[in-house]
Design an enzyme around this catalytic site. Sequence first.
Site, short mmCIF file in Angstrom:
data_model
loop_
_atom_site.label_atom_id
_atom_site.label_comp_id
_atom_site.label_asym_id
_atom_site.label_seq_id
_atom_site.Cartn_x
_atom_site.Cartn_y
_atom_site.Cartn_z
N HIS A 268 42.17 35.54 36.41
CA HIS A 268 42.82 34.98 37.61
C HIS A 268 41.80 34.05 38.27
O HIS A 268 41.32 33.11 37.64
CB HIS A 268 43.25 36.17 38.48
CG HIS A 268 44.13 35.85 39.65
ND1 HIS A 268 44.73 34.63 39.84
CD2 HIS A 268 44.52 36.61 40.72
CE1 HIS A 268 45.45 34.66 40.95
NE2 HIS A 268 45.34 35.84 41.51
N HIS A 307 48.68 29.34 31.40
CA HIS A 307 49.19 29.85 32.67
C HIS A 307 50.46 30.63 32.41
O HIS A 307 51.24 30.25 31.53
CB HIS A 307 49.47 28.69 33.63
CG HIS A 307 49.54 29.15 35.05
ND1 HIS A 307 50.69 29.64 35.60
CD2 HIS A 307 48.59 29.20 36.00
CE1 HIS A 307 50.43 29.98 36.85
NE2 HIS A 307 49.17 29.73 37.11
N ASP A 363 41.84 25.85 37.40
CA ASP A 363 40.44 26.27 37.32
C ASP A 363 39.63 25.47 36.33
O ASP A 363 38.41 25.59 36.29
CB ASP A 363 40.36 27.76 36.95
CG ASP A 363 40.97 28.61 38.04
OD1 ASP A 363 40.65 28.35 39.20
OD2 ASP A 363 41.77 29.50 37.72
C1 LIG Z 1 46.39 32.62 32.41
C2 LIG Z 1 46.67 33.63 31.30
C3 LIG Z 1 46.11 35.00 31.72
C4 LIG Z 1 48.19 33.73 31.09
O1 LIG Z 1 48.41 34.75 30.20
P1 LIG Z 1 49.85 35.13 29.61
O2 LIG Z 1 50.94 34.45 30.35
O3 LIG Z 1 49.90 36.61 29.56
O4 LIG Z 1 49.84 34.48 28.16
P2 LIG Z 1 49.48 35.24 26.82
O5 LIG Z 1 48.18 35.96 26.94
O6 LIG Z 1 50.69 36.02 26.40
O7 LIG Z 1 49.26 34.02 25.84
C5 LIG Z 1 50.24 33.50 24.94
C6 LIG Z 1 49.51 33.02 23.69
O8 LIG Z 1 48.57 31.99 24.04
C7 LIG Z 1 47.23 32.40 23.74
N1 LIG Z 1 46.39 32.00 24.88
C8 LIG Z 1 46.72 32.09 26.21
N2 LIG Z 1 45.75 31.58 26.96
C9 LIG Z 1 44.78 31.17 26.10
C10 LIG Z 1 43.53 30.57 26.28
N3 LIG Z 1 43.09 30.28 27.50
N4 LIG Z 1 42.80 30.28 25.18
C11 LIG Z 1 43.26 30.57 23.95
N5 LIG Z 1 44.45 31.14 23.70
C12 LIG Z 1 45.19 31.44 24.77
C13 LIG Z 1 47.29 33.92 23.61
O9 LIG Z 1 46.26 34.38 22.78
C14 LIG Z 1 48.65 34.09 23.03
O10 LIG Z 1 48.58 33.74 21.68
P3 LIG Z 1 49.44 34.59 20.56
O11 LIG Z 1 50.88 34.30 20.90
O12 LIG Z 1 49.00 34.08 19.26
O13 LIG Z 1 49.08 36.03 20.80
C15 LIG Z 1 46.01 33.18 29.96
O14 LIG Z 1 46.53 31.92 29.58
C16 LIG Z 1 44.49 33.13 30.04
O15 LIG Z 1 43.84 34.15 29.83
N6 LIG Z 1 43.90 31.93 30.37
C17 LIG Z 1 42.46 31.83 30.53
C18 LIG Z 1 42.05 32.33 31.91
C19 LIG Z 1 42.44 31.37 33.00
O16 LIG Z 1 42.18 30.17 32.92
N7 LIG Z 1 43.03 31.92 34.06
C20 LIG Z 1 43.36 31.15 35.25
C21 LIG Z 1 44.82 31.05 35.45
S1 LIG Z 1 45.17 29.97 36.81
#
Ligand SMILES: CC(C)(COP(=O)(O)OP(=O)(O)OC[C@H]1O[C@@H](n2cnc3c(N)ncnc32)[C@H](O)[C@@H]1OP(=O)(O)O)[C@@H](O)C(=O)NCCC(=O)NCCS
Length: 435
Positions: A268, A307, A363
């Site tokens: 987050h 996201h 971010d």
């Molecule tokens: C923001 C976040 C938590 C959203 O998570 P979510 O909606 O639960 O999405 P998921 O984790 O289900 O991701 C879907 C797919 O994309 C991939 N993915 C998501 N974010 C990724 C990232 N930053 N880098 C690489 N792969 C990523 C996941 O591994 C998943 O792949 P799969 O289908 O092969 O398993 C996630 O994108 C993330 O961890 N981002 C990095 C942290 C970040 O920048 N957070 C700030 C948000 S404002």
Amino acid sequence: MDNSLLTITDRRTGKNYTLPVDHGTIRATELRQIKEDAEDFGLMSYDPAFVNTASCQSGITYIDGDRGILRYRGYPIEELAEKCRFLEVSYLLLNGELPDEKQLENWIEEVKHHTMLHETSKKFLEGFRYDAHPMGMFVSTVAALSTVYPDAKNVLDPANRRHQIVRLIGKVPTIAAYTYRHSRGFPYVYPDNDLNYAANLMNMLWKMVEPKYVANPVLARALSVLFILHADHEQNCSTNAMRSVASSQADPYLSVAAAAAALSGPLHGGANEQVLLMLDFIGKKENVPGYIEQVKAGKMKLMGFGHRVYKNYDPRARIIKWTADQVFQVTGRSPKLDIALELERIALEDDYFIKRKLYPNVDFYSGIIYQAMGFKPDMFTVLFAIPRTVGWLAHWDEMMRDPEQKIARPRQVYTGQPLRHLPEAKPTLNVAVLV
Ligand SMILES: CC(C)(COP(=O)(O)OP(=O)(O)OC[C@H]1O[C@@H](n2cnc3c(N)ncnc32)[C@H](O)[C@@H]1OP(=O)(O)O)[C@@H](O)C(=O)NCCC(=O)NCCS
């Protein structure tokens, strides 16, 4: 055809049910009438991580993740970032309308009235180790304010709520600055009410022995824009924590502390710090393809990408890139920007990221700007928490006014052991043994 109704056929019993559809949702409690037999508890929906569950009705922030739209109270984020002051946007989020000139003047005065911290809070901060993470200090100090303002427990009184809201918005920059000064071993700088919200924060952070600290106006404006972009984002993890904790009628200091704790996680608000650590780890532009391969192999995450809601482009990231240009004209271009731009370029052309709809989020660039402005990475999430406090409080007040809301208490699907008993041979404990 009536598009306000949904018909469900339960193939287990052959019965039909008609449920009302409102704003594209059905009431989860309507599912409870769907039972296999009279003994059945009724159907529930299962939604780990609330991927498809609306927990409230809200009139504060609108997001269309597929089209990359973000609006506060109906106004596009781009217009607010370009034309408004941070406290003006705060007023909008809290009150639903932009203030007129007089209202804005009064509001700014009111907030300035509450920027000082009680001296005991300073002492409290002094108890932290020299290397304590500023976000931990921020969360704890906000929580500790609950003991300074016991009147805040009267959460059902709208006038009292408003009082605490102004107090918190006034005090969070001071707490943030004090966490930084503590970690550097510098004396605390008291707020200066001649300055605007962002410039005052910069003064409390960076004033040394000069009689009057003068913030660079371009950097102060950039900070204000970043604050506007971070002020609210509807039902994200920390706002959900705010609503959930405050639904028990805990006071707003404890609820904001809980929300800030949720914000601190690397998935987050903590992501901005992680982005900088990632860029440091990558080191130079030439290493970007290798890093991307590791991400695709599932060994790393591309921090600042992806996201839950935006599946197109985070509109805040676009404004942030523009803000970065302004900041770099003052501070000089950050070498980290080249690595970030290369990451973005490669990722946006790569099937792995395209297929998963992964784009830069707010971010991805904010950390680079903050660092160029002189902030240490461990302060980034604290800088996020300052404006987001406004969003948390707007949601708190909205929730407290909503007659449908009550203590938040999700259901679960129990997957543990069925009923079982301790061995009969096991003796009953008496009080003496317990002691
Ligand atoms: C923001 C976040 C938590 C959203 O998570 P979510 O909606 O639960 O999405 P998921 O984790 O289900 O991701 C879907 C797919 O994309 C991939 N993915 C998501 N974010 C990724 C990232 N930053 N880098 C690489 N792969 C990523 C996941 O591994 C998943 O792949 P799969 O289908 O092969 O398993 C996630 O994108 C993330 O961890 N981002 C990095 C942290 C970040 O920048 N957070 C700030 C948000 S404002």
